[in-house]
Design a protein around this motif. Sequence first.
Motif, PDB file in Angstrom:
ATOM      1  N   SER A 184       0.821  -1.221   0.000  1.00 37.60           N
ATOM      2  CA  SER A 184       0.000   0.000   0.000  1.00 37.60           C
ATOM      3  C   SER A 184       0.852   1.267   0.000  1.00 37.60           C
ATOM      4  O   SER A 184       0.472   2.287   0.583  1.00 37.60           O
ATOM      5  CB  SER A 184      -0.947   0.016   1.217  1.00 37.60           C
ATOM      6  OG  SER A 184      -1.818  -1.093   1.180  1.00 37.60           O
ATOM      7  N   LEU A 185       2.005   1.196  -0.669  1.00 40.07           N
ATOM      8  CA  LEU A 185       2.858   2.377  -0.778  1.00 40.07           C
ATOM      9  C   LEU A 185       2.276   3.345  -1.802  1.00 40.07           C
ATOM     10  O   LEU A 185       1.758   2.927  -2.839  1.00 40.07           O
ATOM     11  CB  LEU A 185       4.270   1.991  -1.215  1.00 40.07           C
ATOM     12  CG  LEU A 185       5.108   1.140  -0.261  1.00 40.07           C
ATOM     13  CD1 LEU A 185       6.434   0.791  -0.917  1.00 40.07           C
ATOM     14  CD2 LEU A 185       5.336   1.846   1.054  1.00 40.07           C
ATOM     15  N   THR A 186       2.374   4.632  -1.520  1.00 41.78           N
ATOM     16  CA  THR A 186       1.982   5.624  -2.509  1.00 41.78           C
ATOM     17  C   THR A 186       3.061   5.711  -3.583  1.00 41.78           C
ATOM     18  O   THR A 186       4.200   5.240  -3.396  1.00 41.78           O
ATOM     19  CB  THR A 186       1.794   7.009  -1.874  1.00 41.78           C
ATOM     20  OG1 THR A 186       3.070   7.473  -1.412  1.00 41.78           O
ATOM     21  CG2 THR A 186       0.814   6.946  -0.709  1.00 41.78           C
ATOM     22  N   ALA A 187       2.715   6.319  -4.715  1.00 41.37           N
ATOM     23  CA  ALA A 187       3.690   6.489  -5.804  1.00 41.37           C
ATOM     24  C   ALA A 187       4.894   7.289  -5.323  1.00 41.37           C
ATOM     25  O   ALA A 187       6.040   6.983  -5.663  1.00 41.37           O
ATOM     26  CB  ALA A 187       3.033   7.166  -6.999  1.00 41.37           C
ATOM     27  N   ARG A 188       4.651   8.319  -4.512  1.00 37.97           N
ATOM     28  CA  ARG A 188       5.745   9.152  -4.009  1.00 37.97           C
ATOM     29  C   ARG A 188       6.632   8.372  -3.049  1.00 37.97           C
ATOM     30  O   ARG A 188       7.868   8.486  -3.096  1.00 37.97           O
ATOM     31  CB  ARG A 188       5.181  10.396  -3.325  1.00 37.97           C
ATOM     32  CG  ARG A 188       6.247  11.344  -2.795  1.00 37.97           C
ATOM     33  CD  ARG A 188       7.072  11.913  -3.951  1.00 37.97           C
ATOM     34  NE  ARG A 188       6.704  13.264  -4.252  1.00 37.97           N
ATOM     35  CZ  ARG A 188       7.205  13.960  -5.257  1.00 37.97           C
ATOM     36  NH1 ARG A 188       8.091  13.416  -6.075  1.00 37.97           N
ATOM     37  NH2 ARG A 188       6.814  15.200  -5.489  1.00 37.97           N
ATOM     38  N   GLU A 189       6.042   7.570  -2.190  1.00 34.66           N
ATOM     39  CA  GLU A 189       6.839   6.774  -1.244  1.00 34.66           C
ATOM     40  C   GLU A 189       7.724   5.795  -1.992  1.00 34.66           C
ATOM     41  O   GLU A 189       8.907   5.627  -1.662  1.00 34.66           O
ATOM     42  CB  GLU A 189       5.899   6.029  -0.285  1.00 34.66           C
ATOM     43  CG  GLU A 189       5.217   6.937   0.726  1.00 34.66           C
ATOM     44  CD  GLU A 189       4.046   6.291   1.422  1.00 34.66           C
ATOM     45  OE1 GLU A 189       3.457   6.926   2.319  1.00 34.66           O
ATOM     46  OE2 GLU A 189       3.689   5.139   1.070  1.00 34.66           O
ATOM     47  N   HIS A 190       7.169   5.147  -3.015  1.00 34.60           N
ATOM     48  CA  HIS A 190       7.971   4.200  -3.789  1.00 34.60           C
ATOM     49  C   HIS A 190       9.086   4.915  -4.548  1.00 34.60           C
ATOM     50  O   HIS A 190      10.224   4.432  -4.622  1.00 34.60           O
ATOM     51  CB  HIS A 190       7.074   3.447  -4.763  1.00 34.60           C
ATOM     52  CG  HIS A 190       7.745   2.273  -5.404  1.00 34.60           C
ATOM     53  ND1 HIS A 190       7.689   2.016  -6.749  1.00 34.60           N
ATOM     54  CD2 HIS A 190       8.525   1.284  -4.879  1.00 34.60           C
ATOM     55  CE1 HIS A 190       8.392   0.934  -7.035  1.00 34.60           C
ATOM     56  NE2 HIS A 190       8.902   0.472  -5.920  1.00 34.60           N
ATOM     57  N   GLU A 191       8.779   6.081  -5.103  1.00 38.68           N
ATOM     58  CA  GLU A 191       9.771   6.869  -5.824  1.00 38.68           C
ATOM     59  C   GLU A 191      10.934   7.247  -4.913  1.00 38.68           C
ATOM     60  O   GLU A 191      12.104   7.130  -5.292  1.00 38.68           O
ATOM     61  CB  GLU A 191       9.110   8.121  -6.387  1.00 38.68           C
ATOM     62  CG  GLU A 191      10.049   9.043  -7.150  1.00 38.68           C
ATOM     63  CD  GLU A 191       9.329  10.268  -7.674  1.00 38.68           C
ATOM     64  OE1 GLU A 191       9.617  10.683  -8.804  1.00 38.68           O
ATOM     65  OE2 GLU A 191       8.482  10.822  -6.950  1.00 38.68           O
TER      66      GLU A 191
END
Length: 242
Positions: A184-191
């Motif tokens: 459930s990571l956001t796109a920003r967290e994964h980036e």
Amino acid sequence: MDPVADLAAQLHGLGDRDSYLRAAGELMCRLFPSEMIGWHQLDGAARTAEIVPYPDIPLEGFAQRLVDTADENPFFRSYVTDLTVGMWQPRRLSDLVTDLELHRTRTYSEGLRPLSIDRQIALLSERKGAVSVRAWVISRLHRDFTDDEVELTCRLQPLLRLLETAYGDSRQLPEDASCSEAYSLTAREHEILQLLGRGLTGVAIGHLLGISPRTVAKHLEHAYAKLGCTNRIDALRHLRGE
């Protein structure tokens, strides 16, 4: 928009080295109209080199010529004798040698003249060891770079060094969206985790993404909680499936 911020906004998030080099070359050509912009990698110890040009033109044999003429190359000689730690100023070819001195070198006769180039400026993006460098080289014929353009290259160089760390090598975390979805990571967290895995610090990530280090830290805090860990080493292991 500020050209440095604009470059960062358009280049971050690229998936691989080749995509980064093509996009960076195109964007830099808009900032510095020129005959050619090239990403150069030269290892004087291993005697290897690579040139990635924009626009994409045939350069068969030119990487080897770069190796063979390194001892006479004004940029290479200038950079490898510069003992400055942490930052290296861009170099304008005309500030290093006169036209007469340049024309006497193999760098000119075997490298520049066949490409109809006699004016260049180089922005060092990485230095590994005493004689291994990576740099962006902007090339023109008969039109030297203005002082304003030199100033702009000085502003761009720190960003290019961050981009080199982020995208200049093949190191990267999986791009598969399912990896983020599983936790459930956001796109920003994964980036941000991707950039962390490529060796950037929180401060550097913030500079590259145009956000504050505090915001980066908050994103990492949330990502660590979702991954059930407390540090970047364990977080990256999770994402790599180790």
